[in-house]
Design an enzyme around this catalytic site. Sequence first.
Site, short mmCIF file in Angstrom:
data_model
loop_
_atom_site.label_atom_id
_atom_site.label_comp_id
_atom_site.label_asym_id
_atom_site.label_seq_id
_atom_site.Cartn_x
_atom_site.Cartn_y
_atom_site.Cartn_z
N GLU A 137 38.48 35.80 50.20
CA GLU A 137 39.87 35.82 49.73
C GLU A 137 40.71 36.51 50.80
OE1 GLU A 137 40.86 38.64 46.58
OE2 GLU A 137 42.41 37.30 45.85
N GLU A 195 40.88 41.73 35.36
CA GLU A 195 41.53 40.59 36.03
C GLU A 195 41.32 40.81 37.52
OE1 GLU A 195 42.64 37.98 34.73
OE2 GLU A 195 43.21 38.48 32.69
P1 NAD Z 1 42.33 47.31 44.30
O1 NAD Z 1 41.12 46.94 43.52
O2 NAD Z 1 42.18 47.94 45.62
O3 NAD Z 1 43.28 48.29 43.47
C1 NAD Z 1 43.75 47.95 42.17
C2 NAD Z 1 44.06 49.23 41.42
O4 NAD Z 1 42.84 49.94 41.18
C3 NAD Z 1 44.97 50.22 42.16
O5 NAD Z 1 45.85 50.81 41.20
C4 NAD Z 1 43.99 51.24 42.70
O6 NAD Z 1 44.58 52.51 42.91
C5 NAD Z 1 42.95 51.29 41.60
N1 NAD Z 1 41.62 51.73 42.01
C6 NAD Z 1 41.07 51.71 43.26
N2 NAD Z 1 39.80 52.15 43.20
C7 NAD Z 1 39.53 52.45 41.91
C8 NAD Z 1 38.37 52.91 41.21
N3 NAD Z 1 37.22 53.17 41.85
N4 NAD Z 1 38.45 53.09 39.89
C9 NAD Z 1 39.59 52.80 39.21
N5 NAD Z 1 40.72 52.34 39.82
C10 NAD Z 1 40.69 52.17 41.14
O7 NAD Z 1 43.16 45.95 44.39
P2 NAD Z 1 44.52 45.70 45.16
O8 NAD Z 1 44.20 45.64 46.63
O9 NAD Z 1 45.57 46.64 44.67
O10 NAD Z 1 44.91 44.25 44.62
C11 NAD Z 1 44.53 43.06 45.25
C12 NAD Z 1 43.41 42.39 44.48
O11 NAD Z 1 43.79 42.23 43.12
C13 NAD Z 1 43.12 40.99 44.98
O12 NAD Z 1 41.74 40.78 45.02
C14 NAD Z 1 43.75 40.09 43.92
O13 NAD Z 1 43.19 38.79 43.83
C15 NAD Z 1 43.53 40.88 42.70
N6 NAD Z 1 44.47 40.51 41.64
C16 NAD Z 1 44.00 39.89 40.54
C17 NAD Z 1 44.88 39.47 39.55
C18 NAD Z 1 44.41 38.77 38.32
O14 NAD Z 1 45.17 38.72 37.35
N7 NAD Z 1 43.21 38.24 38.28
C19 NAD Z 1 46.24 39.71 39.71
C20 NAD Z 1 46.68 40.36 40.87
C21 NAD Z 1 45.78 40.77 41.82
#
Ligand code: NAD
Length: 473
Positions: A376, A245
């Site tokens: 975004e 997601e």
């Molecule tokens: P992010 O991708 O930075 O982090 C998300 C999670 O992934 C965190 O727990 C982080 O620690 C972990 N992570 C980071 N690097 C990783 C890797 N290499 N391998 C595995 N895990 C890793 O995202 P964020 O900044 O926490 O969230 C914001 C983003 O999430 C926005 O782009 C938003 O649109 C998206 N989002 C999507 C949905 C959806 O349902 N489509 C819902 C909420 C947020």
Amino acid sequence: MTDFDRNYSMTIDGKSVSAKGQIDVINPATGEVFAQAPDCSREQLDDAVASARLAFKAWKLRPIEERADLLAKAGDVILQHSAELARLFTKEQGRPTEGAAAEIMMSGQWLKMVSQMRPPVHISEDSDAQFIETRYVPLGVVCAIAPWNFPVNLAIWKVAPALLAGNTMVLKPSPFTPLCTLKIGELLQDILPPGVLNVISGGDELGPWMTSHPGFAKISFTGSTETGKKVMESAARDLKALTLELGGNDAAIVLPDVDVDEVAQKIFFGAFANTSQICVATKRLYVHESVYDALRDRLVAIAKATKVGDGSEQGTVLGPIQNKRQFDRVMNLLDDARANNLTLIEGADIPDTKGYFVPVTIVDNPPEGSRVVQEEAFGPVLPMLKFSDIDDVIDRANDSEYGLAGAVWSKNTDEAMKIARKMETGTVWINQNLNLRPDTPFGGHKASGFGVENGMEGLLEFMAPQAVYVAKH
Ligand code: NAD
């Protein structure tokens, strides 16, 4: 267990576990460290996976009614502790108390609602010769990774269906918002058998350790598209099942027949609720030229009247950006907009503190190609764009790498439905937004994701079909 202000532990094999290292947790309204969370070691991750693998053997064989019963009880426990959890939520996430409480309550209720779902059984033949049925079986241990914008809800979206289906789990919250999830793990130790739900926290290296761990059968990930690509690469090595997601840059299209006063408030909160840190927030607002000025002026008036501040203070409607990294990204987009002489209209004043505050900002009719339109923002910066031709605006709305959700605003629902069919997104709202339910699938098209959550489709993402052929002699 009841101390919500100190002592945050991981839950591994049904027990509270601390770690040698700690990560700092910052209150985004003050910019100050207010707590620490365990920094999970590689060995502790191995322990969590081993415990979940062992627990899977018995959990998958328990009748689904029993699993459902325990999940409904888990929902009740969250609801019973909603006040303490909501206070903690505001401190770590920044969202004002009312919205924080809403997320906690919704999470408890979500567990209860999902617990009532049952996977289908299809019978393809039941004759004198043979009986053939297809049923759905769980996958194994699920690696669940959540972001910081809706840290509890989005974790529960994974926990509820995965555990109902008979899987076990290792869940990792974002390092920016680990505390409520850790507390929920602790609270559920009394409800769920050891190993069924392990909750671990850690720094930036923990996510990649998890996605490359061979003990997982499936990864369920919510976060940015950039990270989603890395997760997919990592999952490919041993063919783990995957649900992603990811990000969005959702367009809303406002047709000329709207009643501006009636829709303005809804459109405002569809764009700025949770300080715009919502994957399905309106991030590009296309408005017909005949109502553009009226709607812009109305949105600006609402922005001027909307209090931005520390979420624990009375009357605050919008909190800070959740973390410094995201704050810097939003400031960078605003700098770019200023450098390109775009017209920025700001709402109410922000507190003069070290917190990560950004004023609600409307960008008045920027060029389609500007960064503030194409990227975004995930912060309170909304580009408003004029259109005159409906086919042209649908093309502009669809001209994005993302395809998460979109909205159409019009008194003519038939016309809006025709536009909805042309939108390349997983969800379309007509005259509403941000409405998601446990019984309706949610997922992104294009770079917004892979697979879905929620609904029967979401439950079945945590299961595999098993066809059984029985000869009758
Ligand atoms: P992010 O991708 O930075 O982090 C998300 C999670 O992934 C965190 O727990 C982080 O620690 C972990 N992570 C980071 N690097 C990783 C890797 N290499 N391998 C595995 N895990 C890793 O995202 P964020 O900044 O926490 O969230 C914001 C983003 O999430 C926005 O782009 C938003 O649109 C998206 N989002 C999507 C949905 C959806 O349902 N489509 C819902 C909420 C947020």
